[in-house]
Scaffold this motif. Structure first.
Motif, mmCIF file in Angstrom:
data_model
loop_
_atom_site.group_PDB
_atom_site.id
_atom_site.type_symbol
_atom_site.label_atom_id
_atom_site.label_comp_id
_atom_site.label_asym_id
_atom_site.label_seq_id
_atom_site.Cartn_x
_atom_site.Cartn_y
_atom_site.Cartn_z
ATOM 1 N N TYR A 209 0.820 -1.203 0.000
ATOM 2 C CA TYR A 209 0.000 0.000 0.000
ATOM 3 C C TYR A 209 0.861 1.263 0.000
ATOM 4 O O TYR A 209 1.940 1.287 0.587
ATOM 5 C CB TYR A 209 -0.910 0.028 1.238
ATOM 6 C CG TYR A 209 -1.875 -1.121 1.300
ATOM 7 C CD1 TYR A 209 -3.030 -1.119 0.524
ATOM 8 C CD2 TYR A 209 -1.617 -2.220 2.107
ATOM 9 C CE1 TYR A 209 -3.918 -2.190 0.571
ATOM 10 C CE2 TYR A 209 -2.497 -3.295 2.158
ATOM 11 C CZ TYR A 209 -3.647 -3.273 1.386
ATOM 12 O OH TYR A 209 -4.517 -4.324 1.414
ATOM 13 N N LYS A 212 -0.634 7.300 3.247
ATOM 14 C CA LYS A 212 -1.764 8.207 3.171
ATOM 15 C C LYS A 212 -1.362 9.499 2.448
ATOM 16 O O LYS A 212 -2.103 10.011 1.606
ATOM 17 C CB LYS A 212 -2.270 8.532 4.570
ATOM 18 C CG LYS A 212 -3.397 9.554 4.601
ATOM 19 C CD LYS A 212 -3.789 9.902 6.030
ATOM 20 C CE LYS A 212 -4.843 10.975 6.065
ATOM 21 N NZ LYS A 212 -5.196 11.380 7.448
ATOM 22 N N SER A 322 -9.484 -2.295 -2.889
ATOM 23 C CA SER A 322 -10.645 -1.931 -2.063
ATOM 24 C C SER A 322 -10.236 -1.439 -0.683
ATOM 25 O O SER A 322 -11.018 -0.766 0.000
ATOM 26 C CB SER A 322 -11.598 -3.129 -1.932
ATOM 27 O OG SER A 322 -10.981 -4.191 -1.226
ATOM 28 N N ASN A 323 -9.006 -1.761 -0.271
ATOM 29 C CA ASN A 323 -8.521 -1.331 1.044
ATOM 30 C C ASN A 323 -7.910 0.066 1.037
ATOM 31 O O ASN A 323 -7.556 0.596 2.104
ATOM 32 C CB ASN A 323 -7.480 -2.317 1.575
ATOM 33 C CG ASN A 323 -8.091 -3.633 2.001
ATOM 34 O OD1 ASN A 323 -9.285 -3.705 2.300
ATOM 35 N ND2 ASN A 323 -7.285 -4.676 2.021
ATOM 36 N N PRO A 325 -9.207 3.065 0.694
ATOM 37 C CA PRO A 325 -9.863 4.044 1.573
ATOM 38 C C PRO A 325 -9.481 3.888 3.043
ATOM 39 O O PRO A 325 -9.406 4.876 3.778
ATOM 40 C CB PRO A 325 -11.356 3.761 1.359
ATOM 41 C CG PRO A 325 -11.430 3.172 -0.013
ATOM 42 C CD PRO A 325 -10.193 2.338 -0.136
ATOM 43 N N ASP A 326 -9.214 2.642 3.482
ATOM 44 C CA ASP A 326 -8.793 2.417 4.865
ATOM 45 C C ASP A 326 -7.411 3.002 5.119
ATOM 46 O O ASP A 326 -7.131 3.499 6.215
ATOM 47 C CB ASP A 326 -8.783 0.921 5.185
ATOM 48 C CG ASP A 326 -10.180 0.309 5.194
ATOM 49 O OD1 ASP A 326 -11.131 1.064 5.472
ATOM 50 O OD2 ASP A 326 -10.303 -0.886 4.924
ATOM 51 N N VAL A 327 -6.539 2.932 4.106
ATOM 52 C CA VAL A 327 -5.203 3.493 4.239
ATOM 53 C C VAL A 327 -5.287 5.011 4.425
ATOM 54 O O VAL A 327 -4.490 5.620 5.138
ATOM 55 C CB VAL A 327 -4.341 3.151 3.004
ATOM 56 C CG1 VAL A 327 -2.968 3.818 3.097
ATOM 57 C CG2 VAL A 327 -4.177 1.638 2.872
ATOM 58 N N GLN A 328 -6.275 5.613 3.777
ATOM 59 C CA GLN A 328 -6.450 7.059 3.876
ATOM 60 C C GLN A 328 -6.938 7.496 5.259
ATOM 61 O O GLN A 328 -6.749 8.649 5.644
ATOM 62 C CB GLN A 328 -7.439 7.552 2.818
ATOM 63 C CG GLN A 328 -6.884 7.471 1.401
ATOM 64 C CD GLN A 328 -7.874 8.015 0.395
ATOM 65 O OE1 GLN A 328 -8.553 7.272 -0.281
ATOM 66 N NE2 GLN A 328 -7.950 9.334 0.306
ATOM 67 N N SER A 329 -7.552 6.562 5.990
ATOM 68 C CA SER A 329 -7.988 6.897 7.348
ATOM 69 C C SER A 329 -6.806 6.837 8.296
ATOM 70 O O SER A 329 -5.802 6.174 8.030
ATOM 71 C CB SER A 329 -9.066 5.920 7.812
ATOM 72 O OG SER A 329 -8.505 4.638 8.056
ATOM 73 N N ASN A 330 -6.901 7.519 9.399
ATOM 74 C CA ASN A 330 -5.812 7.521 10.378
ATOM 75 C C ASN A 330 -5.542 6.130 10.920
ATOM 76 O O ASN A 330 -4.397 5.763 11.185
ATOM 77 C CB ASN A 330 -6.141 8.473 11.539
ATOM 78 C CG ASN A 330 -6.098 9.924 11.105
ATOM 79 O OD1 ASN A 330 -5.338 10.279 10.201
ATOM 80 N ND2 ASN A 330 -6.909 10.765 11.734
ATOM 81 N N GLU A 331 -6.613 5.336 11.078
ATOM 82 C CA GLU A 331 -6.449 3.996 11.628
ATOM 83 C C GLU A 331 -5.706 3.080 10.663
ATOM 84 O O GLU A 331 -4.763 2.407 11.020
ATOM 85 C CB GLU A 331 -7.830 3.396 11.957
ATOM 86 C CG GLU A 331 -8.546 4.081 13.092
ATOM 87 C CD GLU A 331 -7.794 3.969 14.412
ATOM 88 O OE1 GLU A 331 -7.212 2.901 14.669
ATOM 89 O OE2 GLU A 331 -7.786 4.943 15.170
ATOM 90 N N GLY A 332 -6.166 3.109 9.409
ATOM 91 C CA GLY A 332 -5.599 2.185 8.431
ATOM 92 C C GLY A 332 -4.186 2.530 8.013
ATOM 93 O O GLY A 332 -3.404 1.660 7.647
#
Length: 393
Positions: A209, A212, A322-323, A325-332
């Motif tokens: 990945y 962010k 598909s993952n 968007p999760d990378v873009q979040s602080n958690e992911g």
């Protein structure tokens, strides 16, 4: 994908390194190697692009331009070797293989194109020009490196740019176009191009990945006017994203590469997987695209994956895409950011220490100059979190 008079077709692949074991086979093998299995696909498009990850040169004197080349030995981080001083080159005869395979444009903006200095770059440019292959991203000076390639096909002007933040060119120094000029160059290219493709050589080695901050920057580049972004360098495939009418390929993977030369990924199956991206478009509009899954065989050449291997690859690419968007979040994205900082801070420390011992103080300037705003923000964020955790405990 067949050529058509109503639209333009583009085929793009990732890292092409024709040296080491690949070079040995080129000199001793058939005239089609290493593109025998995929030549029909590459030859089917109006524009066929790849990243040439090594100069085509007979020059033997190595150049120590990139600060990562000055480490005496790799740095071991979490059991993996980083910072290996690997030099890459291939015999200029390989230019004929690239032309025969169907490539008509190659990015030279990467962290190996200047491994044999200005002489190695010049020989590369001459070899590719001989076969009418356009080059982008590197040149005899900064102005030359930033020049786009423009194709005029079926009434569409296609402009292509390339960048990398290693071996940066200067006003009087040969080298690579840095990413800080992307916005300016896109705005300038809009005067001559209806459709813009941007190639960028960056990303974490063997990471599935992007960071962010990298995703945010790719979105910004699309917003500036790019229609397609082609990234490479991680040596594994990363996800594909559709954003604001554009397409972002976060890493195309190793297309032709002697994967045995790097201790970080020589035994990694992911480093033996890549993709061919095929796209159809008109003026400023993508009509559609296809992904062809690729694997590298034991002779380091790409072959099309079939049946169960293809299904497994397709599912994997769909999953990592598909993952995003999760990378873009602080958690992911937090784990990726911490890992990125950890590796690069440790590497920078060892490079600085080695530079001081050798009296090569210019390398310290190169390290500082290479730090991006996003890297600085990550470092500050990491330091603040550390301080917060210390006081909260």
């Amino acid at each position: 994908m067949k050529k058509n008079d109503d639209y333009v077709t583009l085929t793009a692949v990732g890292d092409i390194m024709l040296g080491w074991g690949v070079e040995e086979r080129i000199k001793s093998g058939s005239g089609g190697y290493p593109f025998e299995s995929v030549a029909s696909i590459l030859q089917s498009s109006d524009v066929t692009f790849g990243n040439l990850e090594a100069p085509l040169t007979t020059e033997s004197e190595k150049a120590v331009w990139d600060y990562t080349k000055i480490l005496d030995k790799p740095v071991i981080i979490d059991g993996k070797a980083y910072g290996s001083s690997i030099y890459c080159k291939a015999d200029p005869v390989a230019a004929e293989r690239l032309s025969h395979a169907g490539f008509n444009i190659l990015s030279l903006a990467n962290n190996h194109i200047m491994d044999y200095g200005e002489e190695g770059l010049n020989e590369t440019l001459d070899a590719l020009t001989k076969y009418n292959i356009k080059t982008i991203g590197a040149g005899r000076d900064l102005s030359d490196a930033r020049k786009p390639a423009v194709f005029r096909i079926n009434g569409v002007n296609v402009g292509i740019l390339a960048y990398c933040d290693t071996y940066i060119a200067g006003r009087r120094r040969a080298g690579v176009a840095p990413t800080k000029y992307i916005e300016q160059d896109i705005q300038s290219l809009k005067k001559d191009a209806d459709f813009i493709v941007v190639s960028i050589h960056q990303g974490m080695d063997i990471s599935e990945y992007p960071l962010k901050s990298e995703i945010e920057r790719m979105h910004q580049i699309i917003d500036w006017g790019a229609n397609i972004i082609l990234r490479h360098h991680p040596h594994v495939v990363q996800g594909v994203e559709e954003y604001n009418g554009g397409i972002i390929l976060y890493s195309l993977g190793n297309f032709v590469f002697d994967y045995m030369i790097d201790p970080l990924w020589k035994d990694l199956d992911k480093a033996k997987r890549a993709l061919i991206f095929q796209c159809r478009f008109t003026k400023n509009k993508v009509l559609g695209y296809d992904i062809v899954p690729i694997g590298l065989d034991k002779s380091f050449q790409p072959v099309i994956l079939q049946n169960s291997e293809k299904r497994k690859y397709d599912a994997y690419l769909s999953d990592i895409s598909s993952n995003l968007p999760d990378v873009q979040s602080n958690e992911g994205g937090s784990h990726l950011e911490r890992n990125y900082l950890k590796i690069n801070v440790i590497l920078a420390y060892h490079v600085m220490l080695s530079s001081i011992k050798k009296g090569q103080f210019r390398n310290i300037f190169l390290i500082i100059d290479k730090i991006s705003i996003s890297d600085f923000k990550l470092l500050v964020k990491w330091m603040v979190n550390r301080i917060f955790l210390r006081f909260s405990n």
